[in-house]
Scaffold this motif. Structure first.
Motif, PDB file in Angstrom:
ATOM      1  N   ALA A 159       0.835  -1.136  -0.149  1.00  0.00           N
ATOM      2  CA  ALA A 159       0.037  -0.004  -0.021  1.00  0.00           C
ATOM      3  C   ALA A 159       0.815   1.258  -0.110  1.00  0.00           C
ATOM      4  O   ALA A 159       0.458   2.233  -0.579  1.00  0.00           O
ATOM      5  CB  ALA A 159      -1.083   0.037   1.191  1.00  0.00           C
ATOM      6  N   ARG A 160       1.878   1.194   0.835  1.00  0.00           N
ATOM      7  CA  ARG A 160       2.763   2.539   0.832  1.00  0.00           C
ATOM      8  C   ARG A 160       3.533   2.693  -0.368  1.00  0.00           C
ATOM      9  O   ARG A 160       3.755   3.770  -0.771  1.00  0.00           O
ATOM     10  CB  ARG A 160       3.733   2.310   2.182  1.00  0.00           C
ATOM     11  N   ARG A 161       3.816   1.614  -1.065  1.00  0.00           N
ATOM     12  CA  ARG A 161       4.373   1.610  -2.553  1.00  0.00           C
ATOM     13  C   ARG A 161       3.673   2.085  -3.244  1.00  0.00           C
ATOM     14  O   ARG A 161       3.975   2.891  -4.219  1.00  0.00           O
ATOM     15  CB  ARG A 161       5.047  -0.055  -2.674  1.00  0.00           C
ATOM     16  N   LEU A 162       2.309   1.867  -3.501  1.00  0.00           N
ATOM     17  CA  LEU A 162       1.391   2.231  -4.414  1.00  0.00           C
ATOM     18  C   LEU A 162       1.300   3.722  -4.187  1.00  0.00           C
ATOM     19  O   LEU A 162       0.993   4.645  -5.156  1.00  0.00           O
ATOM     20  CB  LEU A 162       0.188   1.563  -4.198  1.00  0.00           C
ATOM     21  N   ILE A 163       1.177   4.162  -2.846  1.00  0.00           N
ATOM     22  CA  ILE A 163       0.955   5.658  -2.555  1.00  0.00           C
ATOM     23  C   ILE A 163       2.145   6.208  -3.125  1.00  0.00           C
ATOM     24  O   ILE A 163       2.049   7.533  -3.915  1.00  0.00           O
ATOM     25  CB  ILE A 163       0.766   5.900  -1.184  1.00  0.00           C
ATOM     26  N   ARG A 164       3.404   5.880  -2.771  1.00  0.00           N
ATOM     27  CA  ARG A 164       4.496   6.636  -3.285  1.00  0.00           C
ATOM     28  C   ARG A 164       4.757   6.545  -4.968  1.00  0.00           C
ATOM     29  O   ARG A 164       5.261   7.528  -5.295  1.00  0.00           O
ATOM     30  CB  ARG A 164       5.945   5.901  -2.850  1.00  0.00           C
ATOM     31  N   GLN A 165       4.200   5.603  -5.617  1.00  0.00           N
ATOM     32  CA  GLN A 165       4.358   5.386  -7.041  1.00  0.00           C
ATOM     33  C   GLN A 165       2.869   6.463  -7.624  1.00  0.00           C
ATOM     34  O   GLN A 165       2.637   6.580  -8.841  1.00  0.00           O
ATOM     35  CB  GLN A 165       4.048   4.234  -7.528  1.00  0.00           C
ATOM     36  N   LYS A 166       2.201   7.082  -6.672  1.00  0.00           N
ATOM     37  CA  LYS A 166       1.083   8.146  -7.336  1.00  0.00           C
ATOM     38  C   LYS A 166      -0.007   7.249  -7.662  1.00  0.00           C
ATOM     39  O   LYS A 166      -0.646   7.626  -8.839  1.00  0.00           O
ATOM     40  CB  LYS A 166       1.711   9.146  -7.958  1.00  0.00           C
ATOM     41  N   ALA A 167      -0.374   6.036  -7.163  1.00  0.00           N
ATOM     42  CA  ALA A 167      -1.195   5.248  -7.915  1.00  0.00           C
ATOM     43  C   ALA A 167      -2.556   5.225  -7.132  1.00  0.00           C
ATOM     44  O   ALA A 167      -3.566   4.557  -7.338  1.00  0.00           O
ATOM     45  CB  ALA A 167      -0.699   3.828  -7.992  1.00  0.00           C
ATOM     46  N   ILE A 168      -2.644   5.876  -6.029  1.00  0.00           N
ATOM     47  CA  ILE A 168      -3.841   5.885  -4.905  1.00  0.00           C
ATOM     48  C   ILE A 168      -4.533   7.305  -4.960  1.00  0.00           C
ATOM     49  O   ILE A 168      -3.919   8.187  -5.080  1.00  0.00           O
ATOM     50  CB  ILE A 168      -3.278   5.575  -3.656  1.00  0.00           C
TER      51      ILE A 168
ATOM     52  N   LEU B 236      -7.540   9.364  -3.185  1.00  0.00           N
ATOM     53  CA  LEU B 236      -8.761   9.393  -2.205  1.00  0.00           C
ATOM     54  C   LEU B 236      -9.826  10.451  -2.410  1.00  0.00           C
ATOM     55  O   LEU B 236      -9.431  11.642  -2.540  1.00  0.00           O
ATOM     56  CB  LEU B 236      -7.927   9.762  -0.990  1.00  0.00           C
ATOM     57  N   ASN B 237     -11.038  10.201  -2.661  1.00  0.00           N
ATOM     58  CA  ASN B 237     -12.003  11.171  -3.274  1.00  0.00           C
ATOM     59  C   ASN B 237     -11.395  11.831  -4.521  1.00  0.00           C
ATOM     60  O   ASN B 237     -11.598  13.039  -4.422  1.00  0.00           O
ATOM     61  CB  ASN B 237     -12.586  12.013  -2.173  1.00  0.00           C
ATOM     62  N   ASP B 238     -11.030  11.235  -5.417  1.00  0.00           N
ATOM     63  CA  ASP B 238     -10.339  11.723  -6.763  1.00  0.00           C
ATOM     64  C   ASP B 238      -9.191  12.568  -6.468  1.00  0.00           C
ATOM     65  O   ASP B 238      -8.692  13.522  -7.481  1.00  0.00           O
ATOM     66  CB  ASP B 238     -11.534  12.419  -7.402  1.00  0.00           C
ATOM     67  N   ALA B 239      -8.733  12.953  -5.340  1.00  0.00           N
ATOM     68  CA  ALA B 239      -7.456  13.658  -4.866  1.00  0.00           C
ATOM     69  C   ALA B 239      -6.140  12.637  -4.712  1.00  0.00           C
ATOM     70  O   ALA B 239      -6.224  11.540  -3.997  1.00  0.00           O
ATOM     71  CB  ALA B 239      -7.687  14.392  -3.712  1.00  0.00           C
ATOM     72  N   LEU B 240      -5.130  12.842  -5.608  1.00  0.00           N
ATOM     73  CA  LEU B 240      -3.956  12.233  -5.626  1.00  0.00           C
ATOM     74  C   LEU B 240      -3.185  12.137  -4.123  1.00  0.00           C
ATOM     75  O   LEU B 240      -3.224  13.187  -3.480  1.00  0.00           O
ATOM     76  CB  LEU B 240      -2.822  12.657  -6.535  1.00  0.00           C
ATOM     77  N   VAL B 241      -2.973  11.069  -3.691  1.00  0.00           N
ATOM     78  CA  VAL B 241      -2.354  10.933  -2.198  1.00  0.00           C
ATOM     79  C   VAL B 241      -0.809  10.773  -2.428  1.00  0.00           C
ATOM     80  O   VAL B 241      -0.474   9.628  -3.234  1.00  0.00           O
ATOM     81  CB  VAL B 241      -3.057   9.847  -1.528  1.00  0.00           C
ATOM     82  N   GLU B 242       0.066  11.683  -1.726  1.00  0.00           N
ATOM     83  CA  GLU B 242       1.314  11.479  -1.903  1.00  0.00           C
ATOM     84  C   GLU B 242       2.179  11.239  -0.487  1.00  0.00           C
ATOM     85  O   GLU B 242       3.383  10.735  -0.679  1.00  0.00           O
ATOM     86  CB  GLU B 242       1.907  12.512  -2.679  1.00  0.00           C
ATOM     87  N   ASP B 243       1.271  11.179   0.395  1.00  0.00           N
ATOM     88  CA  ASP B 243       2.086  10.860   1.909  1.00  0.00           C
ATOM     89  C   ASP B 243       1.836   9.776   2.094  1.00  0.00           C
ATOM     90  O   ASP B 243       0.677   9.222   2.462  1.00  0.00           O
ATOM     91  CB  ASP B 243       1.397  12.081   2.561  1.00  0.00           C
ATOM     92  N   ASP B 244       2.782   8.619   2.196  1.00  0.00           N
ATOM     93  CA  ASP B 244       2.532   7.307   2.662  1.00  0.00           C
ATOM     94  C   ASP B 244       2.152   6.997   4.062  1.00  0.00           C
ATOM     95  O   ASP B 244       1.911   5.909   4.562  1.00  0.00           O
ATOM     96  CB  ASP B 244       3.486   6.355   1.831  1.00  0.00           C
TER      97      ASP B 244
END
Length: 89
Positions: free
Chosen positions: A40-49, A51-59
């Motif tokens: 999950a943290r890797r997906l966040i760091r790869q900008k693949a997540i 939340l409510n259509d807003a990109l999450v960058e903080d893992d």
């Protein structure tokens, strides 16, 4: 957006879990969008997540009650995997 809300997998999270400091990584695992918190943290760091259509960058981002709009939030992993989370009392 784009996906029919009736066909989106849904799960519920309690307000107590949010108050206890639920991490976004743990929520992704609980929803089945990631096999482990590490993934999950890797997906966040790869900008693949999103939340409510807003990109999450903080893992290390926590999920907060303010993230829920009308008692629900939408998680997206990549372009096609969507999960809706409903806040319950």
């Amino acid at each position: 957006a784009g996906a029919d809300a009736a066909h989106v997998p849904t799960s519920a999270v309690g307000a107590a879990a949010l108050a206890g400091g639920l991490s976004l990584a743990q929520l992704l695992v609980d929803c089945g969008l990631a096999a482990s918190k590490n993934e999950a943290r890797r997906l966040i760091r790869q900008k693949a997540i999103k939340l409510n259509d807003a990109l999450v960058e903080d893992d290390a981002r926590p999920v907060q009650a303010a993230d829920f709009v009308d008692g629900q939030l939408r998680l997206r992993a990549g372009k096609k995997r969507i999960h809706q989370v409903v806040l319950r009392g």
